[in-house]
Write an enzyme that holds these catalytic residues in place. Structure first.
Site, PDB file in Angstrom:
ATOM      1  CD  GLU A  83      28.193  35.174  35.402  1.00 18.93           C
ATOM      2  OE1 GLU A  83      26.965  35.196  35.606  1.00 18.93           O
ATOM      3  OE2 GLU A  83      29.037  35.494  36.255  1.00 18.93           O
ATOM      4  CG  ASP A 105      30.880  38.186  44.917  1.00 18.19           C
ATOM      5  OD1 ASP A 105      30.092  38.558  44.028  1.00 18.19           O
ATOM      6  OD2 ASP A 105      30.659  37.209  45.656  1.00 18.19           O
TER       7      ASP A 105
END
Length: 259
Positions: free
Chosen positions: A143, A56
């Protein structure tokens, strides 16, 4: 020239073009990858046990040789796309187009903030990540944001899960695929994210296998290091594994690529 010698020369030229040597071997990792700060992997539950690996990326990886990454075993990529309701990663278009050109299946991910509604954030993601046949499902990155300058809100778990479900419903209607949800260890536990129905998870676990860190919970992708080293990219990079074999990967792609 003998065929095997020709093949060796072609591989040598290709790897040389990537501009960097293979990283030092790290026990437990696939041999083509390194790690700047490796965890002490032991036993059978190690990243190297998996056949399919990917990365990523975001603006921090500004110089990526996607052909080089593919040559060194990178099979998929999740690319930072948007945050909240007003930010687009400046490398989004470049990363996606280059990964696609190199034949690396990819998709964009949205970094969620709890100071805008799920509807606003889904609309912002859709406005900046066009639907494209062959792309992987979109990704929702959830998150806590304790260092944010604009939004440190921590809503109750029920609200978090409802936001995730609302975002997922909207983007599913547009892309034709349910998003994958990425989550860190504390966030996943704090909010009991496994209770969000009908989604796959991409879980961070850089100090132990998900079966140890997230016992009893299902996952499709595992982010096993944030300090990876791969020829073809300058500096450190996140590396991930797909939970399955080559055949299971092919089956998953056939079901989950956008159309």
């Amino acid at each position: 020239m003998r065929p095997h010698r020709l093949l060796f020369l072609l591989i040598f030229v290709l790897l040389s073009a990537c501009g960097s040597r293979a990283p030092d071997y790290v026990p437990g990792l696939p041999r083509q990858f390194g790690d700047a700060a490796p965890y002490d992997w032991r036993g059978r539950n190690v990243p190297a046990a998996y056949a399919i690996h990917g990365v990523d990326v975001a603006r921090y990886q500004s110089n990526v040789d996607w052909y080089g990454l593919r040559a060194h075993g990178v099979r998929f990529a999740f690319v930072k796309a948007t945050e909240g309701g007003d930010y687009v990663d400046p490398m989004l278009g470049r990363h996606l187009s280059a990964a696609r050109a190199a034949g690396v299946p990819s998709s964009g991910y949205h970094y969620y903030y709890f100071c805008r509604t799920a509807q606003e954030q889904a609309a912002w993601f859709i406005a900046n990540v066009p639907r494209r046949a062959g792309d992987l499902p979109p990704v929702l990155d959830m998150e806590w944001t304790p260092t944010s300058k604009t939004c440190r809100r921590r809503p109750p778990a029920e609200e978090v899960r409802q936001d995730a479900a609302t975002f997922a419903s909207i983007v599913t209607a547009y892309y034709g695929q349910k998003p994958i949800i990425y989550s860190t260890v504390d966030f996943f536990r704090d909010n009991e994210m496994w209770r969000v129905p009908g989604v796959e998870f991409w879980l961070r676990s850089v100090a132990g296998h998900p079966s140890e860190v997230h016992p009893g919970h299902d996952w499709t992708f595992w982010q096993y290091t944030g300090t990876g080293l791969i020829p073809g990219v300058e500096g450190r990079i996140d590396i991930n594994a797909f939970r399955g074999s080559e055949q299971e990967w092919a089956t998953w792609l056939a079901l989950r690529q956008q159309r």
